[in-house]
Design an enzyme around this catalytic site. Structure first.
Site, PDB file in Angstrom:
ATOM      1  N   LYS A 110       0.838  -1.212   0.000  1.00  0.00           N
ATOM      2  CA  LYS A 110       0.000   0.000   0.000  1.00  0.00           C
ATOM      3  C   LYS A 110       0.869   1.256   0.000  1.00  0.00           C
ATOM      4  O   LYS A 110       0.595   2.187  -0.747  1.00  0.00           O
ATOM      5  CB  LYS A 110      -0.955  -0.004   1.191  1.00  0.00           C
ATOM      6  CG  LYS A 110      -2.039  -1.054   0.977  1.00  0.00           C
ATOM      7  CD  LYS A 110      -3.280  -0.821   1.794  1.00  0.00           C
ATOM      8  CE  LYS A 110      -4.385  -1.710   1.276  1.00  0.00           C
ATOM      9  NZ  LYS A 110      -5.006  -2.530   2.291  1.00  0.00           N
ATOM     10  N   LYS A 190      -3.611 -10.376  -9.442  1.00  0.00           N
ATOM     11  CA  LYS A 190      -4.510 -10.853  -8.384  1.00  0.00           C
ATOM     12  C   LYS A 190      -5.807 -10.040  -8.400  1.00  0.00           C
ATOM     13  O   LYS A 190      -5.751  -8.803  -8.488  1.00  0.00           O
ATOM     14  CB  LYS A 190      -3.804 -10.668  -7.031  1.00  0.00           C
ATOM     15  CG  LYS A 190      -4.647 -11.100  -5.853  1.00  0.00           C
ATOM     16  CD  LYS A 190      -4.026 -10.641  -4.550  1.00  0.00           C
ATOM     17  CE  LYS A 190      -5.029  -9.835  -3.764  1.00  0.00           C
ATOM     18  NZ  LYS A 190      -4.593  -9.312  -2.495  1.00  0.00           N
ATOM     19  N   LYS A 193     -10.077  -5.551  -4.926  1.00  0.00           N
ATOM     20  CA  LYS A 193     -10.873  -4.326  -4.913  1.00  0.00           C
ATOM     21  C   LYS A 193      -9.976  -3.146  -5.264  1.00  0.00           C
ATOM     22  O   LYS A 193     -10.371  -2.230  -5.956  1.00  0.00           O
ATOM     23  CB  LYS A 193     -11.429  -4.099  -3.496  1.00  0.00           C
ATOM     24  CG  LYS A 193     -12.442  -5.139  -3.067  1.00  0.00           C
ATOM     25  CD  LYS A 193     -12.766  -5.047  -1.559  1.00  0.00           C
ATOM     26  CE  LYS A 193     -12.248  -6.245  -0.797  1.00  0.00           C
ATOM     27  NZ  LYS A 193     -12.925  -6.592   0.425  1.00  0.00           N
TER      28      LYS A 193
HETATM   29  P1  TYM Z   1     -10.081  -9.295   2.576  1.00  0.00           P
HETATM   30  O1  TYM Z   1     -11.337  -8.621   2.984  1.00  0.00           O
HETATM   31  O2  TYM Z   1      -9.105  -8.521   1.769  1.00  0.00           O
HETATM   32  O3  TYM Z   1     -10.406 -10.602   1.773  1.00  0.00           O
HETATM   33  C1  TYM Z   1     -11.238 -11.630   2.286  1.00  0.00           C
HETATM   34  C2  TYM Z   1     -10.696 -12.997   1.875  1.00  0.00           C
HETATM   35  O4  TYM Z   1     -10.663 -13.112   0.447  1.00  0.00           O
HETATM   36  C3  TYM Z   1      -9.372 -13.587   0.062  1.00  0.00           C
HETATM   37  N1  TYM Z   1      -9.051 -13.048  -1.274  1.00  0.00           N
HETATM   38  C4  TYM Z   1      -8.639 -13.809  -2.303  1.00  0.00           C
HETATM   39  N2  TYM Z   1      -8.440 -15.139  -2.417  1.00  0.00           N
HETATM   40  C5  TYM Z   1      -8.037 -15.613  -3.622  1.00  0.00           C
HETATM   41  N3  TYM Z   1      -7.827 -14.813  -4.714  1.00  0.00           N
HETATM   42  C6  TYM Z   1      -8.018 -13.473  -4.642  1.00  0.00           C
HETATM   43  N4  TYM Z   1      -7.829 -12.710  -5.721  1.00  0.00           N
HETATM   44  C7  TYM Z   1      -8.436 -12.910  -3.396  1.00  0.00           C
HETATM   45  N5  TYM Z   1      -8.714 -11.654  -2.970  1.00  0.00           N
HETATM   46  C8  TYM Z   1      -9.087 -11.760  -1.668  1.00  0.00           C
HETATM   47  C9  TYM Z   1      -8.418 -13.043   1.123  1.00  0.00           C
HETATM   48  O5  TYM Z   1      -7.219 -13.781   1.170  1.00  0.00           O
HETATM   49  C10 TYM Z   1      -9.243 -13.219   2.365  1.00  0.00           C
HETATM   50  O6  TYM Z   1      -9.121 -14.527   2.879  1.00  0.00           O
HETATM   51  N6  TYM Z   1      -7.251  -9.058   6.670  1.00  0.00           N
HETATM   52  C11 TYM Z   1      -8.378  -9.765   6.086  1.00  0.00           C
HETATM   53  C12 TYM Z   1      -9.628  -9.681   6.934  1.00  0.00           C
HETATM   54  C13 TYM Z   1      -9.418 -10.139   8.336  1.00  0.00           C
HETATM   55  C14 TYM Z   1      -9.222 -11.492   8.760  1.00  0.00           C
HETATM   56  C15 TYM Z   1      -9.074 -11.446  10.175  1.00  0.00           C
HETATM   57  C16 TYM Z   1      -9.147 -12.706   8.082  1.00  0.00           C
HETATM   58  C17 TYM Z   1      -9.398  -9.359   9.447  1.00  0.00           C
HETATM   59  N7  TYM Z   1      -9.180 -10.139  10.538  1.00  0.00           N
HETATM   60  C18 TYM Z   1      -8.862 -12.605  10.917  1.00  0.00           C
HETATM   61  C19 TYM Z   1      -8.921 -13.863   8.838  1.00  0.00           C
HETATM   62  C20 TYM Z   1      -8.783 -13.816  10.220  1.00  0.00           C
HETATM   63  C21 TYM Z   1      -8.653  -9.139   4.731  1.00  0.00           C
HETATM   64  O7  TYM Z   1      -8.304  -8.012   4.480  1.00  0.00           O
HETATM   65  O8  TYM Z   1      -9.366  -9.912   3.869  1.00  0.00           O
END
Ligand code: TYM
Length: 321
Positions: A110, A190, A193
């Site tokens: 970022k 990848k 968003k």
């Molecule tokens: P976030 O909101 O960015 O994404 C949610 C989940 O989607 C997966 N993901 C993907 N998997 C495969 N290919 C892609 N292109 C792709 N884009 C997103 C992410 O790996 C994720 O599993 N930090 C986390 C949210 C969070 C969290 C936690 C997760 C906060 N606390 C505790 C697990 C445990 C996040 O930003 O996910």
């Protein structure tokens, strides 16, 4: 065995989120105790609009419910309803070195993209560690981009356990399905968003068509043989088609006469078909938002019981009388 994961309500949910995490979580409801939450505090690191955060939060909740999240069987809540997580976040901050946070890929990515870092973004992994450790979570189903955060959680837990010579926190493990570890976006990078290359899970047919038609390809003509190996349409089709359908698609690539537009239309139909069965339930919740809020509150009441019991143990351990 406790299965735990979350998603940020920071934008429309895309098929990368779905195949990387949501689908696995919904399926895991038959395997163990599922804890799933919407990371609203984490979303504050990027969403700075009241209306948008509210809209995204409802949408994320509704999508989970439409896709089969069972709030009776599982525990499903929104992060800010369980305030204990912020207490633990502070305690864990004192067991997290600056160096560990400076090495976080998501923070580095970022800032490299010119996003002004603030303390929330920098300390994001500590809050994520608090989410996970508060619930003695064992398995964390995530996409590849979150593996490092789960590893950091283990480091923080280890450091705390070591400091007090007690096994207070369970060490969690990331569960990543290799096939969908990184779902590619319409440009082959990848799906994210933040990269504006998503195909959204639930959107109008018109918008979905626009997204699928926007998949980037080479410029081979109708009468040329095409390569499916490195084609973005084919990579995304793999998520929605079975082996027979894929063999048929490969043959179409290898037979001159059709263009990429035709393959995109086939993919579009498959995506529409895939999500259609969930539309009715989604529509119901969209018209009953009060019920959605109550479901999240019910989940929070279950989560709070566990969280407050854990905080008693943690506070006693560190000497907060
Ligand atoms: P976030 O909101 O960015 O994404 C949610 C989940 O989607 C997966 N993901 C993907 N998997 C495969 N290919 C892609 N292109 C792709 N884009 C997103 C992410 O790996 C994720 O599993 N930090 C986390 C949210 C969070 C969290 C936690 C997760 C906060 N606390 C505790 C697990 C445990 C996040 O930003 O996910």
């Amino acid at each position: 065995m406790r299965i735990f994961s979350g998603i940020q309500p920071s934008g429309t949910i895309h098929i990368g989120n779905y195949f990387g995490m949501i689908k696995k979580m919904i399926e895991s409801q038959n395997e163990g105790e599922l804890f799933a939450f919407l990371a609203s505090y984490h979303a504050l690191t990027s969403v700075k609009s009241k209306e948008l955060l509210e809209k995204n939060s409802y949408e994320a909740a509704i999508n989970f419910l439409a896709l089969g999240m069972d709030p009776e069987k599982s525990t499903f809540w929104i992060q800010h309803d369980v305030k204990e997580v912020l207490e633990l976040y502070w305690i864990l901050s004192n067991h997290t070195s600056m160096g560990l946070l400076e090495r976080a890929h998501s923070y580095k990515d970022k800032t490299a993209r010119g996003i002004q870092a603030n303390h929330g973004l920098f300390s994001y992994p500590v809050l994520m560690a608090a989410d996970i450790l508060l619930f003695d979570s064992n398995i964390i189903p995530v996409g590849k981009d979150q593996i490092q955060h789960v590893e950091m959680t283990r480091d923080i837990a280890n450091s705390f356990n070591h400091a007090y010579s007690k096994e207070i926190f369970v060490l969690p493990e990331a569960r990543v399905d290799e096939i969908v570890a990184t779902v590619p976006g319409t440009d082959g990078a990848k799906m994210s968003k933040s990269y504006n290359n998503t195909i959204d899970m639930f959107t109008s047919l018109k918008d979905r068509k626009k997204q699928v038609m926007g998949i980037v390809t080479d410029s081979k003509e109708l009468n040329e043989v095409k390569e499916w190996e490195n084609c973005n349409i084919y990579s995304i089709s793999k998520l929605f088609m079975n082996e027979n359908e894929l063999a048929n698609l490969r043959q179409r690539y290898e037979t001159p006469g059709e263009g990429y537009g035709h393959f995109k239309m086939t993919l579009l139909e498959k995506i529409n078909e895939y999500f259609a069965p969930y539309e009715e339930k989604r529509e119901y919740y969209l018209n009953n938002k009060k019920e959605v809020r109550e479901i999240l509150e019910f989940g929070a009441s279950k989560a709070r019981k566990i969280a407050s019991a854990k905080m008693e143990i943690v506070k006693d351990c560190v000497g907060l009388i």
